[in-house]
Every structure is written in C-alpha cells, then in structure tokens.
Motif scaffolding. Structure first.
Motif, short mmCIF file in Angstrom:
data_model
loop_
_atom_site.label_atom_id
_atom_site.label_comp_id
_atom_site.label_asym_id
_atom_site.label_seq_id
_atom_site.Cartn_x
_atom_site.Cartn_y
_atom_site.Cartn_z
N ALA A 1 0.84 -1.20 0.00
CA ALA A 1 0.00 0.00 0.00
C ALA A 1 0.87 1.25 0.00
O ALA A 1 1.81 1.36 0.78
N ILE A 2 0.58 2.18 -0.87
CA ILE A 2 1.33 3.43 -0.96
C ILE A 2 0.59 4.51 -0.18
O ILE A 2 -0.58 4.76 -0.41
N SER A 3 1.28 5.10 0.78
CA SER A 3 0.67 6.10 1.65
C SER A 3 1.60 7.29 1.78
O SER A 3 2.83 7.12 1.83
N PRO A 4 1.05 8.50 1.86
CA PRO A 4 1.90 9.68 2.09
C PRO A 4 2.41 9.74 3.51
O PRO A 4 3.27 10.55 3.84
N GLY A 5 1.89 8.87 4.39
CA GLY A 5 2.31 8.86 5.79
C GLY A 5 1.43 9.76 6.63
O GLY A 5 1.01 10.84 6.22
N GLY A 6 1.10 9.29 7.81
CA GLY A 6 0.28 10.08 8.72
C GLY A 6 -1.20 9.97 8.40
O GLY A 6 -1.66 9.07 7.68
N ASP A 7 -1.97 10.91 8.92
CA ASP A 7 -3.42 10.90 8.75
C ASP A 7 -3.92 12.33 8.74
O ASP A 7 -3.12 13.29 8.67
N GLY A 8 -5.25 12.50 8.81
CA GLY A 8 -5.81 13.84 8.77
C GLY A 8 -5.34 14.71 9.93
O GLY A 8 -5.16 15.93 9.77
N LEU A 9 -5.14 14.09 11.09
CA LEU A 9 -4.68 14.86 12.25
C LEU A 9 -3.27 15.39 12.02
O LEU A 9 -3.01 16.59 12.19
N THR A 10 -2.34 14.53 11.64
CA THR A 10 -0.96 14.97 11.48
C THR A 10 -0.81 15.92 10.30
O THR A 10 -0.01 16.87 10.35
N THR A 11 -1.58 15.68 9.23
CA THR A 11 -1.52 16.59 8.09
C THR A 11 -2.01 17.97 8.48
O THR A 11 -1.41 18.99 8.10
N SER A 12 -3.09 18.01 9.24
CA SER A 12 -3.63 19.32 9.67
C SER A 12 -2.68 20.02 10.63
O SER A 12 -2.47 21.23 10.54
N LEU A 13 -2.08 19.28 11.55
CA LEU A 13 -1.14 19.90 12.49
C LEU A 13 0.08 20.46 11.75
O LEU A 13 0.58 21.54 12.09
N ARG A 14 0.55 19.73 10.75
CA ARG A 14 1.71 20.21 9.99
C ARG A 14 1.36 21.46 9.20
O ARG A 14 2.19 22.38 9.07
N ALA A 15 0.12 21.56 8.72
CA ALA A 15 -0.28 22.71 7.91
C ALA A 15 -0.67 23.92 8.76
O ALA A 15 -0.44 25.06 8.36
N LEU A 16 -1.24 23.68 9.93
CA LEU A 16 -1.82 24.77 10.72
C LEU A 16 -0.89 25.31 11.79
O LEU A 16 -1.17 26.37 12.36
N THR A 17 0.19 24.59 12.10
CA THR A 17 1.15 25.09 13.08
C THR A 17 2.42 25.52 12.36
O THR A 17 2.67 25.11 11.23
N ASN A 18 3.20 26.34 13.02
CA ASN A 18 4.46 26.80 12.45
C ASN A 18 5.58 25.80 12.77
O ASN A 18 5.51 25.09 13.78
N PRO A 19 6.63 25.75 11.92
CA PRO A 19 7.68 24.74 12.13
C PRO A 19 8.31 24.77 13.51
O PRO A 19 8.74 23.74 14.02
N GLY A 20 8.39 25.92 14.14
CA GLY A 20 9.00 26.00 15.46
C GLY A 20 8.05 25.74 16.61
O GLY A 20 8.46 25.74 17.78
N ASP A 21 6.77 25.49 16.31
CA ASP A 21 5.76 25.29 17.36
C ASP A 21 5.92 23.93 18.02
O ASP A 21 6.48 22.99 17.45
N VAL A 22 5.38 23.85 19.23
CA VAL A 22 5.31 22.60 19.98
C VAL A 22 3.86 22.16 20.02
O VAL A 22 2.95 22.98 20.18
N ILE A 23 3.61 20.86 19.86
CA ILE A 23 2.26 20.34 20.02
C ILE A 23 2.19 19.52 21.30
O ILE A 23 3.11 18.78 21.61
#
Length: 697
Positions: free
Chosen positions: A397-419
């Motif tokens: 199975a080919i997957s981009p990795g992660g899911d909707g949660l991780t994709t959204s966190l990567r897009a909505l937070t800044n690279p230097g942010d902490v989750i």
C-alpha cells in the motif's frame, strides 16, 4: 556441540544447485524489501519506527549529532536517548549523501545491515562443520523468511543490532580459538556496536558465546585456560564498559525531563524483564506462539524441519542448541517479545539456522537426492508464499504517511511550534508525521498536576501551536486551562475522529479559514464553531480572488465561472450527492470560453414547496427566467437562448432535475453569461431554483 562425521559430501552439481537456490532467494528478498518503496508510512511496529524516525528527522533538521540527540516526544529537554544513535546518524548521513528521503534512507540502512549479517551466519556455520555448499541452503531460509523481508527494511535499529551481534559471536570464538588479533579487533568493535545499539540483542548472542566459552575453559582447565580467559576478557571488556557507560549516560539525560524519567533503566526494568506473573502468563505465551506460527516462517515448513531433525537423527544437538537460544529470550523478556513482533528480528535467525541444519542433515543423509532437494526447495518456497500471503498486502500500500490529524497539524502550526497531546500514550507517530516537536502526555500522568506543570513550565520561551485531547481522559480540563494560560483557546477549533484540537486564540479565525480552504481527511470544525459571516451578496465577485473554500461553491461547474453576481450570495448544496448550486434570482454566472461551437449541459429543479397547488398566486413562484448571453468587449449582451422554467404552469418542468441544454457558437474567444431572473410578474417569491452539475464543451 561438535557435529558427527558427515555421511555424504555434496557433489559439484549439488553445490551449483545450492548456490542457485541462494541466488534465487536473494533476488526474491531484494524484490520483497522494495515493495512499497515509495510509500512514506512505516508499516509494522509503527509506534516504535516513528520514534526512531523522529530522532533521525530532528538530527537532520538541527544538524545535531550530539550523544544527547533530539527525540522531541515528551517535552524539554528534548532528548530521551534509548539507544546509542549510530543507526540514526547513519540514516541521516545516507539521506544527505544520496538526497533520499529519511524513510528511504532508513530502509536502505536496515537492508544493508541485514545483508552484511549474512556472511557472519555463513562463517558461523563452520563451527558445526557444515560444508560450504550446504551453508547456502541455510542462508536461503534467512532470505525467504517473511519477517526478514517485512522488518528487514523497517526504520528500526533491529538489523544493525543483529549484524553487530552475529559478527561478535563469530569473531569472539575465532579470536580465542585462533589467537587472532584481527578477529579480536572485530569482536571488540562488533560487541561495542551491539551493546550500544541494542543491549537486549547483544545479551541474546552473549548466551551462546558464553556457553562456548564455558565449555572451552572447562576442557582446558588443566592447560591453557588462563590464556583463553585473558583473550575472552579482552574481547568483552570494552563492549561491557561501553554498554554500562551508555546506560548511565542515557539515564542521566532522561532524568532531566519530568516525563522522560519514566524511560530510565530502573523504571523500565519490570517492563523489560517482566515479573513472576509474566513468565507463566498463558495470554503472553499464546501471543508469542501466534507470532512464531504466523509471522516468522511457514508453519508446515517449521514442523517438517523439526520432524526431519528427529527422524534423520543428525545434528539434533546443534538444532537443539539454536532452538534453546531462540526460546531463551522469550523467557528472559516475556513482555517485550509478546508486545513487539519486531523484537523477533533478533532471535529468528537462530530458529532459521535450526531449520536449515535439519535440511543440511537431510542433504548429508543417504536419502534419495530427488527427495532431499524437493524438501530443500519446499521450505524456502513455503516461506516466500507465507510472505506474499501475510505481509505483502500491507507492505504494498502506498501512503503519504500520517493521517488527517498529522496533516492538519503540519499545515496549521508553524515549524518551530510545539504540540501537546493527551490520550495517545507516548506515541511518536503524531509528532513525526506532523514534523513538530511534541509533548505526549500519558493518561495516567495527566492527573499528576505537579509533574505536568513542571513539564509545561519548561516550555517557557516555546510557542504551543496546538493542544490535542483524544477521548475523554482524566485531567483534560486542567490541562486545557493550563494551555489557555499560555495563549490557547478554551474551546476546540476542530475535531478529528475522537480528538479535539485547541489552537492559539490569536490565530483562531486565520486557522478556521485555513481548515475551510484545506479539507483534511476526517477533519471537521468542532461543534459550535461558527464561520464568521462575510457578505458576498448583490455584488460582483472575482472567483479567482475568493477564498479556496468559497470557490468550492462552483465545484460542480466545468469550467468554473470567472465572475458571479447573486442577490443572496453564492451557495451550494451537496447533500444529494451532486453539487446543486442555488441560483435564486438574480444570479449571473460568467464563463470565459474559446471561439467555436459549444454546448452547455446541466439540469434545473424547483422544489414542490415552491409551487404547491394550495398556495395563492401571490405566494407561489411564477417561474424563473433562464437565459444565456454572449458578452461583447463593449459590454453589449447578445441573447443566445432563453426559457421560462415554470413547473407551476408546465408539467414538463416538474420533478427532480430537468435537463437543460443549449448549443451556441462564438465567433471569437469571449465570455458568456448564464442569467437567472424572476418570472413574468417580476417577483421572486419562492424562486428556489437549483442548478445541477454544469459542463460547457
């Protein structure tokens, strides 16, 4: 553990056959480890793979090759070293040199370590006087082992630890027996690598080395045992010292973190070595038995080899010794081997060597050659079939990795942010796929207010980009309040499955629009979140300048209009499964088209409520004028087609989705306008007309 005299030496043809079998199995293994090569997910033990990958990611991001290497999963300081980072360093360097992604580099390093372990097994078989030709048979079993195809390319330290441990075993015996300084150096280097990379694997291979050493010292107790003992001590002194030093260094580093202290050797002792109840747990043994039967080999092949070893009555001591070593760690580490199938990368080689020795015993017997080689072919073929049946579907199975949660966190937070995440244990998958530093708080720790407060206090100077609460864990409200004191909202902005995500209050509106513009998988606005109103009514709108989520009003149109005007603003309803555009008069849709012959195809509908027979004339629709105009560069409008869509007066217009089609020709490239206006009386009562999917060809 010496083998009895060999009854039958392999012929030249048998040697060629064995080498050919090995090469075929090598080709199969090389194909198997590349299945799903482009996929960015980490199938199999993803929880642990993500932890290793997270360390490698931040080592590369920060160019941080310190011993206290970053694993930002439980807060500051960001280091909680579990193993010496030799594997992670190798992956990062490989990624930089080859320009591969970290995922590919991690797989390549694991595969290379597995292949480099094979010569050690080949040399190891010499200790049991296995003919070189027959050793290829044993290696063929390793190459077709389902586990070694699936986990042989995992983003894990396992194959590196196995490689070092096997070479230590070989070198230790050769150094002592041959008084070889070269082999002594190999033993010291390999033993040090094994102890630093994964001490539990090193401990496994110390067992047969110690058995061999004890037997040798006993047999030489009246002669040269002191010399042997000095060589043995020289081989293990540095590996032991380095392993102990690393454990102390790692523990001291972990103790700097309020949450990381849980990972110290003392606190993990019970989990690593179990306790009395775990050694005899029927559930744990059932799990281990299932893993052995379903994942390590092909069960009929295992049973056949065991039976052959008993019936042929050759090499049963060597087989028994390997099986005993294989099973020893199932007892010593009762929980680890029940909960983590990837741990079997360490000891499955011993099971396969035992199976291979059974096949060697058959080859050395006086049985007919056709029966022997049929059996030799059957076992690797069965293992290959087991891989295709069990592991291949998940691996391909080919997957981009992660899911909707991780994709959204990567897009909505800044690279230097902490989750900050509560309710996902210490799972590194979320921070790894989100590519953010994380503070993962276990449910049982969330109620320890002092411990969590100290963890959050250490984040002073850091910006919390999001708080994720999964489920309804105890302590959630307290944690929300503490996060709110650091600038996050007290109510979630969006949800993903059973997770609620809280974001900085100052960015709430910005992030809301970002969510609307980017439909992340399984992500929805949290209940009660209202989109701020934006008046788009009764004015011309340039569609290209609308927000991305507003452009979705026109998702059912091909091409999309370039400009729109709507008395009540644009609107689209997709609840029917089709994009239904609300075209209540006055609505004007302008399309840019090339010159030539065109056909506009769509459908129209007015709901029954718009023209019920019990409605007075003043309350019912009198129809909607639907017209198509060609627009001139001077602003002139040339009518191409018009009709009154009036289901009250025209039965053909009643019902759901009546076809609407117009053919026309443009002499030159230009614009056309689809116009929806009120009926003959000029009123727009109940003119709730809907335009179905539209296409202009």
């Amino acid at each position: 553990m010496e083998s009895p005299a060999v009854a039958r030496a392999p012929s030249r043809g048998e040697t060629r056959f064995a080498i050919g079998l090995f090469l075929a199995c090598l080709a199969f293994h090389f194909w198997g480890v590349q299945v799903g090569w482009q996929s960015r997910n980490l199938p199999g033990g993803e929880f642990r793979q993500a932890q290793t990958a997270l360390s490698a990611y931040w080592i590369k991001q920060e160019n941080n090759f310190s011993l206290a290497y970053p694993t930002p999963v439980v807060g500051k300081p960001w280091s909680v070293p579990m193993e010496f980072p030799f594997y992670q360093w190798t992956v990062v360097v490989t990624s930089k040199v080859t320009n591969w992604s970290l995922t590919k580099a991690g797989r390549a390093v694991s595969i290379a370590c597995f292949y480099l372990a094979l010569p050690a097994v080949f040399l190891l078989l010499r200790r049991w006087n296995v003919a070189p030709a027959h050793r290829w048979i044993v290696l063929a079993l390793l190459l077709t082992c389902p586990l070694y195809i699936f986990y042989g390319r995992a983003f894990l330290i396992e194959t590196m630890a196995l490689m070092f441990s096997l070479w230590f075993w070989v070198a230790f015996e050769r150094a002592v027996a041959e008084r070889s300084k070269l082999w002594l150096a190999v033993a010291i280097v390999a033993g040090t690598g094994a102890g630093l990379v994964k001490v539990t694997t090193f401990l496994l291979y110390l067992l047969p080395a110690w058995v061999w050493a004890a037997m040798r010292l006993w047999s030489a107790r009246r002669t040269a045992w002191k010399t042997d003992f000095l060589w043995m001590s020289a081989a293990v002194a540095l590996p032991f010292a380095a392993t102990l030093w690393w454990l102390r260094f790692a523990d001291a580093t972990k103790e700097l973190n309020p949450l990381g202290v849980a990972f110290t050797s003392a606190n993990l002792r019970s989990f690593n070595f179990g306790w009395e109840g775990t050694y005899f747990s029927a559930d744990l043994w059932a799990t281990k038995a299932r893993i052995v039967a379903e994942q390590l080999t092909w069960l009929p092949a295992l049973l056949f080899c065991l039976l052959a070893g008993v019936l042929v009555r050759r090499r049963w001591r060597e087989m028994g010794g390997n099986l005993l070593a294989f099973g020893s760690v199932l007892v010593v580490f009762p929980i680890l081997y029940a909960h983590h199938d990837y741990y079997y990368v360490a000891n499955t080689v011993l099971l396969l060597v035992a199976m291979g020795l059974a096949l060697v015993a058959l080859a050395e017997s006086a049985l007919p050659r056709w029966a022997v080689w049929a059996a030799v072919l059957l076992v690797p073929a069965g293992q290959a079939w087991r891989y295709v049946q069990h592991y291949y579907p998940a691996q391909r199975a080919i997957s981009p990795g992660g899911d909707g949660l991780t994709t959204s966190l990567r897009a909505l937070t800044n690279p230097g942010d902490v989750i900050v995440v509560l309710g996902q244990d210490w799972n590194s998958m979320t921070p790894y796929y989100a590519q953010r530093r994380g503070v993962m708080i276990r449910n049982d720790i969330a109620t320890d207010a002092d411990r969590v407060e100290r963890t959050l206090a250490m984040l002073d100077g850091e910006k919390i980009g999001a708080l994720v609460i999964v489920g309804e864990p105890d302590g959630a409200r307290w944690l929300i309040d503490r996060a709110a004191a650091r600038g996050l909202g007290r109510e979630p902005l969006y949800v993903w499955r059973d997770a609620r995500i809280y974001v900085p209050e100052a960015r709430r509106t910005e992030l809301l629009y970002a969510i609307l513009d980017n439909p992340f998988h399984e992500v929805a606005l949290a209940p009660g979140v209202v989109v701020p109103p934006e008046d788009l009514s009764a004015r011309w709108l340039d569609v290209a300048k609308l927000r991305r989520w507003q452009q979705r009003y026109f998702s059912g149109m091909t091409p999309q209009p370039v400009r729109v005007w709507a008395s009540f603003g644009p609107g689209m309803d997709g609840s029917s499964g089709h994009a239904m555009y609300g075209a209540h008069p006055v609505t004007r849709l302008v399309f840019a088209l090339p010159a030539g012959r065109h056909t506009l195809r769509s459908s129209l509908q007015l709901p029954l409520e718009a023209y019920r027979v019990d409605l007075a004339d003043v309350d019912t629709t009198d129809g909607v004028e639907v017209s198509l105009f060609a627009l001139g560069s001077d602003g002139a409008r040339r009518q191409l087609a018009t009709r009154l869509f009036n289901p009250r007066a025209n039965r053909d217009d009643r019902g759901s989705m009546r076809p609407y089609e117009v053919g026309f020709t443009l002499e030159q490239a230009g614009e056309v306008e689809l116009f929806f206006g009120p009926g003959p009386s000029g009123k727009d009562n109940r003119d709730w007309i809907q335009l179905g999917p539209l296409k202009i060809e």
